[in-house]
Design a protein around this motif. Structure first.
Motif, short mmCIF file in Angstrom:
data_model
loop_
_atom_site.label_atom_id
_atom_site.label_comp_id
_atom_site.label_asym_id
_atom_site.label_seq_id
_atom_site.Cartn_x
_atom_site.Cartn_y
_atom_site.Cartn_z
N SER A 179 0.81 -1.21 0.00
CA SER A 179 0.00 0.00 0.00
C SER A 179 0.84 1.26 0.00
CB SER A 179 -0.91 0.03 1.23
OG SER A 179 -0.14 0.02 2.41
N VAL A 180 2.17 1.12 -0.01
CA VAL A 180 3.05 2.26 0.06
C VAL A 180 3.88 2.35 -1.22
CG1 VAL A 180 4.94 3.32 1.32
CG2 VAL A 180 3.19 2.04 2.55
N THR A 181 3.94 3.54 -1.78
CA THR A 181 4.78 3.78 -2.95
C THR A 181 5.78 4.85 -2.58
OG1 THR A 181 2.96 3.27 -4.42
CG2 THR A 181 4.84 4.42 -5.37
N THR A 182 7.07 4.52 -2.63
CA THR A 182 8.10 5.49 -2.31
C THR A 182 8.60 6.13 -3.59
OG1 THR A 182 9.77 3.76 -2.37
CG2 THR A 182 8.86 4.32 -0.22
N GLN A 183 9.14 7.37 -3.41
CA GLN A 183 9.68 8.08 -4.56
C GLN A 183 10.89 7.31 -5.09
OE1 GLN A 183 11.71 11.79 -3.77
NE2 GLN A 183 10.63 12.74 -5.46
N THR A 184 10.93 7.11 -6.38
CA THR A 184 12.03 6.35 -6.98
C THR A 184 13.05 7.30 -7.59
OG1 THR A 184 10.85 6.20 -9.08
CG2 THR A 184 10.55 4.40 -7.51
N THR A 185 14.27 6.84 -7.72
CA THR A 185 15.33 7.61 -8.34
C THR A 185 15.87 6.84 -9.52
OG1 THR A 185 16.96 6.60 -6.85
CG2 THR A 185 15.99 8.69 -6.15
N ARG A 204 -8.70 8.48 -0.89
CA ARG A 204 -8.24 7.08 -0.94
C ARG A 204 -6.72 6.93 -0.89
NH1 ARG A 204 -12.24 8.25 -3.94
NH2 ARG A 204 -10.89 8.92 -5.64
N ARG A 205 -5.99 7.99 -1.18
CA ARG A 205 -4.54 7.90 -1.19
C ARG A 205 -3.95 9.28 -0.90
NH1 ARG A 205 -0.42 5.37 -5.74
NH2 ARG A 205 -0.50 3.55 -4.37
N VAL A 206 -2.91 9.32 -0.06
CA VAL A 206 -2.28 10.59 0.29
C VAL A 206 -0.78 10.52 0.06
CG1 VAL A 206 -4.05 11.22 1.97
CG2 VAL A 206 -2.03 9.92 2.73
N ARG A 207 -0.21 11.66 -0.21
CA ARG A 207 1.24 11.79 -0.37
C ARG A 207 1.79 12.46 0.88
NH1 ARG A 207 4.38 15.43 -5.02
NH2 ARG A 207 6.51 14.71 -4.54
N VAL A 208 2.71 11.79 1.55
CA VAL A 208 3.29 12.25 2.81
C VAL A 208 4.72 12.71 2.54
CG1 VAL A 208 3.97 11.59 5.14
CG2 VAL A 208 1.82 10.73 4.17
N LEU A 209 5.07 13.90 3.06
CA LEU A 209 6.37 14.50 2.78
C LEU A 209 7.05 14.93 4.07
CD1 LEU A 209 5.11 16.85 -0.09
CD2 LEU A 209 6.51 14.79 -0.42
N GLY A 210 8.37 14.83 4.08
CA GLY A 210 9.14 15.27 5.23
C GLY A 210 10.62 15.12 4.96
N ARG A 211 11.42 15.46 5.95
CA ARG A 211 12.87 15.31 5.81
C ARG A 211 13.46 14.93 7.16
NH1 ARG A 211 17.48 19.65 3.61
NH2 ARG A 211 18.87 18.06 2.74
N VAL A 212 14.40 14.00 7.13
CA VAL A 212 15.08 13.58 8.35
C VAL A 212 16.42 14.30 8.43
CG1 VAL A 212 15.84 11.63 9.75
CG2 VAL A 212 14.02 11.30 8.06
N TYR A 219 15.25 13.01 2.53
CA TYR A 219 13.84 13.29 2.24
C TYR A 219 12.97 12.05 2.34
CZ TYR A 219 15.40 17.83 0.63
OH TYR A 219 15.95 19.09 0.57
N LEU A 220 11.75 12.27 2.79
CA LEU A 220 10.69 11.26 2.81
C LEU A 220 9.61 11.69 1.83
CD1 LEU A 220 10.31 11.01 6.69
CD2 LEU A 220 11.58 9.41 5.24
N ASP A 221 9.26 10.84 0.89
CA ASP A 221 8.21 11.13 -0.09
C ASP A 221 7.52 9.81 -0.38
OD1 ASP A 221 6.58 11.83 -2.20
OD2 ASP A 221 8.12 12.91 -3.31
N VAL A 222 6.37 9.60 0.23
CA VAL A 222 5.71 8.31 0.16
C VAL A 222 4.22 8.51 -0.04
CG1 VAL A 222 5.51 8.22 2.67
CG2 VAL A 222 5.37 6.11 1.37
N THR A 223 3.61 7.67 -0.87
CA THR A 223 2.15 7.68 -1.02
C THR A 223 1.58 6.47 -0.29
OG1 THR A 223 2.35 6.51 -3.14
CG2 THR A 223 2.16 8.91 -3.21
N VAL A 224 0.49 6.71 0.43
CA VAL A 224 -0.11 5.68 1.29
C VAL A 224 -1.57 5.52 0.94
CG1 VAL A 224 -0.54 4.96 3.67
CG2 VAL A 224 1.48 6.36 3.14
N ASP A 225 -1.99 4.29 0.70
CA ASP A 225 -3.41 4.00 0.47
C ASP A 225 -4.12 4.00 1.82
OD1 ASP A 225 -3.09 3.71 -2.26
OD2 ASP A 225 -2.71 1.55 -2.13
N VAL A 226 -5.05 4.94 2.02
CA VAL A 226 -5.76 5.05 3.29
C VAL A 226 -7.07 5.79 3.05
CG1 VAL A 226 -4.55 7.21 3.87
CG2 VAL A 226 -5.57 5.82 5.69
N GLU A 227 -8.12 5.38 3.74
CA GLU A 227 -9.43 6.02 3.62
C GLU A 227 -9.51 7.18 4.61
OE1 GLU A 227 -11.91 5.21 1.52
OE2 GLU A 227 -10.91 3.48 0.61
#
Length: 358
Positions: A9-15, A57-65, A114-122
């Motif tokens: 259910s998670v799609t991470t940003q690809t390089t 149904r799906r969100v993009r979550v962003l952040g940085r460590v 960087y964190l860039d992930v899409t999550v399937d969630v209602e």
């Protein structure tokens, strides 16, 4: 945290799979040395959350460590001079547990933290909390904007010389504005906040997304500027100014093109009003978007810089004769508006926006 692979259910940003550019490899080696030194002195990962967005149904979550010293005080970072935001220590390959709605996923930061992930969630429409917990750090909370289903207007806005007076891209002025001035000293473009407030009031549920070639390091400063000057809240989509797999610097034009394309794909019910200025490449970028996505671009609004501002932006009082963005054959196939400030743009946009008023 257990070392597990991201769930389906998670799609991470690809390089890119190609070998990173020499500049990126050198940067990675330097960061590895600095990171080892800092961790030996007690520095630990912390997450700087960025505002995400998505559908029901799906969100993009962003952040940085980033790595933070034991004396780090998050309350002391407000309204600093811009250069201080660039003295950061990114933490690469750090595992972070993300909790949004009823979904809990483990993700990893990329080479620049960087964190860039899409999550399937209602999730219902509106604002929702997202929590981030590094494997060896403190929990922090960010936000994500969920856009309601159904056809609606949305706004993609540039920042520099569109919402604030910046005089980009002339290097000395851009550097002064970015690195030296406090966020409280930045000057808003007259009438633009009122224009945006009017759009939001007339079209409830309108998402605002601020797409800029500015660095992610300045995200907190930009959020404070937008809030202080009464712009509608919304996600920021910025860039990392460091080396990439292909060269020393990222392409600002490519970043804006990719961001708009992704918004169209992820929020297919939204008709986007694209707002920018004629000091850089916004007319060309937005015209391309309208041609690529004619059913998803409602209109284009371009703030016209004064002759003095044009000189400050690119060294000449008018666009150069060969600039494709100003040739007739490159006119956008959607309603277009121009004006020197928010009031003029509001008058010019009135007819195009009337179709969305309830």
């Amino acid at each position: 945290m257990p070392q597990t692979a991201p769930p389906p259910s998670v799609t991470t940003q690809t390089t890119s799979s190609q070998r990173p550019h020499r500049a990126a490899r050198l940067e990675d080696r330097w960061r590895a040395v600095v990171s080892r030194f800092q961790k030996a002195r007690g520095w630990r990962p912390r997450v700087e959350p960025f505002t995400g967005y998505g559908s029901t149904r799906r969100v993009r979550v962003l952040g940085r460590v980033l790595l933070a010293s034991p004396a780090y005080d998050p309350t002391a970072t407000a309204d600093r001079r811009g250069w201080r935001y660039f003295f950061t220590a990114p933490a690469s390959r750090e595992e972070v547990r993300v909790h949004v709605g009823d979904a809990v996923v483990d993700v990893w930061s990329d080479r620049s933290g960087y964190l860039d992930v899409t999550v399937d969630v209602e999730l219902p429409p509106g604002w929702h909390d997202v929590t981030f917990r590094p494997a060896s750090g403190e929990l922090v909370t960010g936000r994500v904007l969920v856009v309601a289903d159904g056809r609606r207007l949305g706004v993609v806005s540039d920042i520099d010389d569109t919402t604030m007076v910046t005089a980009v891209p002339r290097p000395l002025l851009a550097a002064w504005n970015t690195f030296v001035r406090h966020s409280s000293a930045r000057v808003p473009v007259p009438g633009m906040a009122v224009l945006y407030q009017g759009i939001a009031s007339a079209n409830p549920g309108t998402p605002f997304v601020y797409v800029s070639t500015g660095a992610w390091n300045t995200a907190a400063n930009l959020r404070r500027f937008l809030q202080r000057n009464a712009y509608p809240p919304g996600p920021l989509l910025l860039t990392d100014w460091g080396p990439t797999n292909t060269g020393w610097f990222r392409s600002g034009r490519e970043h804006k093109n990719t961001s708009i394309d992704r918004l169209v794909q992820e929020l297919p019910d939204v008709d986007w009003l694209l707002i920018g200025d004629d000091g850089q490449h916004d007319p060309e970028i937005y015209t391309r978007a309208a041609r690529q996505h004619p059913d998803h671009v409602a209109a284009i609004a371009i703030r016209q810089l004064t002759p003095t501002q044009q000189v400050l932006s690119h060294g000449s009082p008018l666009p150069t004769p060969g600039d494709d963005a100003h040739r007739p054959e490159h006119e956008a196939p959607v309603p277009a508006a121009q004006g020197p400030d928010g009031s003029a743009l509001a008058r010019s946009l009135a007819q195009a926006l009337a179709a969305y008023r309830r």
